[in-house]
Design a protein around this motif. Structure first.
Motif, PDB file in Angstrom:
ATOM      1  N   ALA A  78     -12.204 -41.008   5.686  1.00  0.00           N
ATOM      2  CA  ALA A  78     -10.872 -41.243   5.203  1.00  0.00           C
ATOM      3  C   ALA A  78     -10.993 -41.487   3.570  1.00  0.00           C
ATOM      4  CB  ALA A  78     -10.535 -42.664   5.774  1.00  0.00           C
ATOM      5  N   PHE A  79     -10.261 -41.134   2.906  1.00  0.00           N
ATOM      6  CA  PHE A  79     -10.516 -41.109   1.412  1.00  0.00           C
ATOM      7  C   PHE A  79      -9.763 -42.055   0.730  1.00  0.00           C
ATOM      8  CE2 PHE A  79     -11.879 -36.749   2.605  1.00  0.00           C
ATOM      9  CZ  PHE A  79     -13.164 -36.779   1.914  1.00  0.00           C
ATOM     10  N   SER A  80      -9.919 -42.448  -0.440  1.00  0.00           N
ATOM     11  CA  SER A  80      -9.295 -43.695  -1.268  1.00  0.00           C
ATOM     12  C   SER A  80      -7.822 -43.282  -1.599  1.00  0.00           C
ATOM     13  CB  SER A  80     -10.158 -44.327  -2.242  1.00  0.00           C
ATOM     14  OG  SER A  80      -9.410 -45.130  -3.047  1.00  0.00           O
ATOM     15  N   LYS A  81      -6.799 -43.710  -1.507  1.00  0.00           N
ATOM     16  CA  LYS A  81      -5.683 -43.462  -2.103  1.00  0.00           C
ATOM     17  C   LYS A  81      -5.503 -43.668  -3.745  1.00  0.00           C
ATOM     18  CE  LYS A  81      -2.397 -43.325   1.482  1.00  0.00           C
ATOM     19  NZ  LYS A  81      -1.163 -43.930   2.235  1.00  0.00           N
ATOM     20  N   LEU A  82      -6.573 -44.611  -4.116  1.00  0.00           N
ATOM     21  CA  LEU A  82      -6.727 -44.717  -5.540  1.00  0.00           C
ATOM     22  C   LEU A  82      -7.425 -43.727  -6.273  1.00  0.00           C
ATOM     23  CD1 LEU A  82      -7.457 -48.684  -5.620  1.00  0.00           C
ATOM     24  CD2 LEU A  82      -5.368 -47.785  -5.874  1.00  0.00           C
ATOM     25  N   ASN A  83      -7.978 -42.800  -5.661  1.00  0.00           N
ATOM     26  CA  ASN A  83      -8.752 -41.740  -6.280  1.00  0.00           C
ATOM     27  C   ASN A  83      -7.780 -40.507  -6.196  1.00  0.00           C
ATOM     28  OD1 ASN A  83     -10.559 -39.556  -7.219  1.00  0.00           O
ATOM     29  ND2 ASN A  83     -12.233 -40.104  -5.614  1.00  0.00           N
ATOM     30  N   PRO A  84      -7.425 -39.785  -7.488  1.00  0.00           N
ATOM     31  CA  PRO A  84      -6.587 -39.026  -7.726  1.00  0.00           C
ATOM     32  C   PRO A  84      -7.131 -37.826  -7.060  1.00  0.00           C
ATOM     33  CG  PRO A  84      -7.500 -39.434  -9.994  1.00  0.00           C
ATOM     34  CD  PRO A  84      -7.712 -40.403  -8.849  1.00  0.00           C
ATOM     35  N   GLN A  85      -8.373 -37.391  -6.888  1.00  0.00           N
ATOM     36  CA  GLN A  85      -9.229 -36.372  -6.455  1.00  0.00           C
ATOM     37  C   GLN A  85      -9.007 -36.397  -5.003  1.00  0.00           C
ATOM     38  OE1 GLN A  85     -12.811 -34.444  -8.217  1.00  0.00           O
ATOM     39  NE2 GLN A  85     -12.563 -36.120  -9.554  1.00  0.00           N
ATOM     40  N   SER A  86      -8.590 -37.367  -4.347  1.00  0.00           N
ATOM     41  CA  SER A  86      -8.909 -37.659  -2.822  1.00  0.00           C
ATOM     42  C   SER A  86      -8.125 -36.276  -1.937  1.00  0.00           C
ATOM     43  CB  SER A  86      -8.137 -38.968  -2.359  1.00  0.00           C
ATOM     44  OG  SER A  86      -8.922 -39.845  -2.565  1.00  0.00           O
ATOM     45  N   LYS A  87      -6.948 -35.989  -2.367  1.00  0.00           N
ATOM     46  CA  LYS A  87      -6.399 -34.903  -1.476  1.00  0.00           C
ATOM     47  C   LYS A  87      -7.217 -33.509  -1.648  1.00  0.00           C
ATOM     48  CE  LYS A  87      -3.291 -32.889   0.862  1.00  0.00           C
ATOM     49  NZ  LYS A  87      -3.078 -33.165   2.284  1.00  0.00           N
ATOM     50  N   HIS A  88      -7.886 -33.290  -2.962  1.00  0.00           N
ATOM     51  CA  HIS A  88      -8.521 -31.996  -3.249  1.00  0.00           C
ATOM     52  C   HIS A  88     -10.220 -32.345  -2.371  1.00  0.00           C
ATOM     53  CE1 HIS A  88     -10.604 -28.688  -5.169  1.00  0.00           C
ATOM     54  NE2 HIS A  88     -11.479 -29.491  -5.651  1.00  0.00           N
ATOM     55  N   LEU A  89     -10.401 -33.539  -2.258  1.00  0.00           N
ATOM     56  CA  LEU A  89     -11.634 -33.638  -1.428  1.00  0.00           C
ATOM     57  C   LEU A  89     -11.624 -33.492  -0.102  1.00  0.00           C
ATOM     58  CD1 LEU A  89     -13.144 -36.956  -3.309  1.00  0.00           C
ATOM     59  CD2 LEU A  89     -14.132 -34.684  -3.494  1.00  0.00           C
ATOM     60  N   SER A  90     -10.611 -33.866   0.480  1.00  0.00           N
ATOM     61  CA  SER A  90     -10.135 -33.751   1.893  1.00  0.00           C
ATOM     62  C   SER A  90     -10.100 -32.183   2.130  1.00  0.00           C
ATOM     63  CB  SER A  90      -8.803 -34.601   2.066  1.00  0.00           C
ATOM     64  OG  SER A  90      -7.515 -33.864   1.487  1.00  0.00           O
ATOM     65  N   GLN A  91      -9.320 -31.455   1.400  1.00  0.00           N
ATOM     66  CA  GLN A  91      -9.474 -29.901   1.430  1.00  0.00           C
ATOM     67  C   GLN A  91     -10.601 -29.285   1.299  1.00  0.00           C
ATOM     68  OE1 GLN A  91      -6.672 -29.313  -1.645  1.00  0.00           O
ATOM     69  NE2 GLN A  91      -4.707 -29.663  -0.383  1.00  0.00           N
ATOM     70  N   LEU A  92     -11.582 -29.831   0.412  1.00  0.00           N
ATOM     71  CA  LEU A  92     -12.936 -29.169   0.394  1.00  0.00           C
ATOM     72  C   LEU A  92     -13.639 -29.285   1.785  1.00  0.00           C
ATOM     73  CD1 LEU A  92     -13.852 -29.985  -3.119  1.00  0.00           C
ATOM     74  CD2 LEU A  92     -13.227 -27.776  -2.341  1.00  0.00           C
ATOM     75  N   LEU A  93     -13.328 -30.646   2.252  1.00  0.00           N
ATOM     76  CA  LEU A  93     -14.295 -30.911   3.681  1.00  0.00           C
ATOM     77  C   LEU A  93     -13.549 -30.298   4.700  1.00  0.00           C
ATOM     78  CD1 LEU A  93     -16.128 -32.653   5.189  1.00  0.00           C
ATOM     79  CD2 LEU A  93     -14.561 -34.457   5.289  1.00  0.00           C
ATOM     80  N   ASP A  94     -12.384 -30.011   4.846  1.00  0.00           N
ATOM     81  CA  ASP A  94     -11.765 -29.181   5.680  1.00  0.00           C
ATOM     82  C   ASP A  94     -12.311 -27.492   5.653  1.00  0.00           C
ATOM     83  OD1 ASP A  94     -10.069 -31.080   6.664  1.00  0.00           O
ATOM     84  OD2 ASP A  94      -8.132 -30.289   5.704  1.00  0.00           O
ATOM     85  N   LYS A  95     -12.483 -27.240   4.346  1.00  0.00           N
ATOM     86  CA  LYS A  95     -12.986 -26.155   4.101  1.00  0.00           C
ATOM     87  C   LYS A  95     -14.360 -25.836   4.574  1.00  0.00           C
ATOM     88  CE  LYS A  95     -13.771 -22.308   0.599  1.00  0.00           C
ATOM     89  NZ  LYS A  95     -13.538 -21.904  -0.807  1.00  0.00           N
ATOM     90  N   GLY A  96     -15.180 -26.745   4.331  1.00  0.00           N
ATOM     91  CA  GLY A  96     -16.423 -26.936   4.555  1.00  0.00           C
ATOM     92  C   GLY A  96     -16.845 -26.741   6.365  1.00  0.00           C
ATOM     93  N   LEU A  97     -16.056 -27.920   6.845  1.00  0.00           N
ATOM     94  CA  LEU A  97     -16.221 -27.891   8.319  1.00  0.00           C
ATOM     95  C   LEU A  97     -15.563 -26.684   9.001  1.00  0.00           C
ATOM     96  CD1 LEU A  97     -14.455 -31.391   8.745  1.00  0.00           C
ATOM     97  CD2 LEU A  97     -16.825 -30.659   9.212  1.00  0.00           C
ATOM     98  N   LEU A  98     -14.602 -25.771   8.680  1.00  0.00           N
ATOM     99  CA  LEU A  98     -14.435 -24.644   9.229  1.00  0.00           C
ATOM    100  C   LEU A  98     -15.410 -23.551   8.978  1.00  0.00           C
ATOM    101  CD1 LEU A  98     -10.440 -24.578   7.992  1.00  0.00           C
ATOM    102  CD2 LEU A  98     -11.255 -24.664  10.319  1.00  0.00           C
ATOM    103  N   THR A  99     -16.014 -23.498   7.903  1.00  0.00           N
ATOM    104  CA  THR A  99     -17.014 -22.782   7.553  1.00  0.00           C
ATOM    105  C   THR A  99     -18.073 -22.931   8.470  1.00  0.00           C
ATOM    106  OG1 THR A  99     -16.242 -22.445   5.282  1.00  0.00           O
ATOM    107  CG2 THR A  99     -18.576 -21.669   5.749  1.00  0.00           C
TER     108      THR A  99
END
Length: 270
Positions: free
Chosen positions: A233-254
């Motif tokens: 779960a990523f912080s809503k106060l971090n503007p990069q959180s959506k990007h980080l969640s997408q990067l993690l998704d990509k890493g997990l799928l890889t």
């Protein structure tokens, strides 16, 4: 009158001045390109993030920062050039730290309505786990599922944990007495002495503690409470959180495509 024109020194001076201006313009363009290259190099450097990790959820996360969750998250983020540091804290504190923006995220969190309102999630879970109602051999129950529990039964849970969207409905319908403690070990002790009628624990985690405490014959799971997909779960106060969640998704799928994911689910991969 003669039509022949002669070059003058003034013309030469003007020509030199023009060449100088062209040279200066070229230098400025070169500097701009170099700045752009340096900027691109800086952007290409790995991101660095800090996650809060629970201290008492083996085999997924333990008090020394090891476990299945650590392995999966580290390997997935490595594939997308993200460096991960972890701070090992009690689960409830990790949630608070993430909400306040003190860390970039926290694991291991169930994505349910209560957490969706508080955090940013990706689409790919780290893994799926089940949680059951556990009873002591000395204090058995006639119920065969959670909706058959006697009214006003006392149920032990761990502070800050999620127990599925149905849990609050169950508590309200059966008027259950919810006893909150800080660890599974405490829940097991309360079951053994009859202080609570039942406890909800995640099966694989409970198995670790029951074995450590030597009470495998005394504490048993009887029926399911819920099945959870577990996320970072990523912080809503971090503007990069959506990007980080997408990067993690990509890493997990890889990891899954590479055939490494299932290996990382094994506790032996510490």
């Amino acid at each position: 009158m003669s039509l022949i024109r002669y070059q003058s020194p003034l013309f030469d001076d003007l020509s030199m001045s023009k060449r100088d201006r062209l040279l200066i313009h070229f230098i400025l363009m070169l500097m701009s390109v170099m700045c752009s290259v340096n900027s691109t190099i800086a952007i290409a450097e790995p991101l660095a993030i800090t996650l809060a990790a629970e201290d008492s959820w083996p085999p997924f996360a333990d008090e020394v920062g090891r476990g299945i969750s650590h392995n999966i998250i580290r390997h997935a983020f490595e594939l997308v050039d993200v460096d991960v540091s972890t701070i090992v804290v009690p689960y409830a504190r990790g949630l608070i730290m993430t909400e306040r923006g003190s860390v970039d995220g926290v694991f291991n969190v169930t994505r349910e309505q209560s957490t969706i309102d508080r955090f940013v999630f990706g689409n790919e879970p780290l893994f799926t786990v089940t949680a059951s109602f556990f009873f002591a051999k000395e204090y058995p129950s006639l119920a065969n599922d959670k909706w058959q529990l006697p009214a006003k039964s006392s149920i032990g849970i761990v502070n800050g944990y999620e127990y599925g969207d149905e849990f609050l409905v169950l508590v309200e319908k059966l008027k259950l007495q919810v006893i909150t403690v800080n660890s599974q070990r405490q829940l097991i002790n309360l079951l053994l002495v009859g202080r609570i009628d039942s406890a909800i624990m995640y099966d694989l985690v409970a198995d670790v503690y029951i074995k450590q405490m030597g009470v495998s014959n005394d504490i048993k799971a009887k029926f399911n409470n819920h099945t959870s997909e577990i996320f970072v779960a990523f912080s809503k106060l971090n503007p990069q959180s959506k990007h980080l969640s997408q990067l993690l998704d990509k890493g997990l799928l890889t990891l899954q495509k590479q055939g490494k994911y299932n290996q990382l689910l094994l506790p032996s991969n510490e």
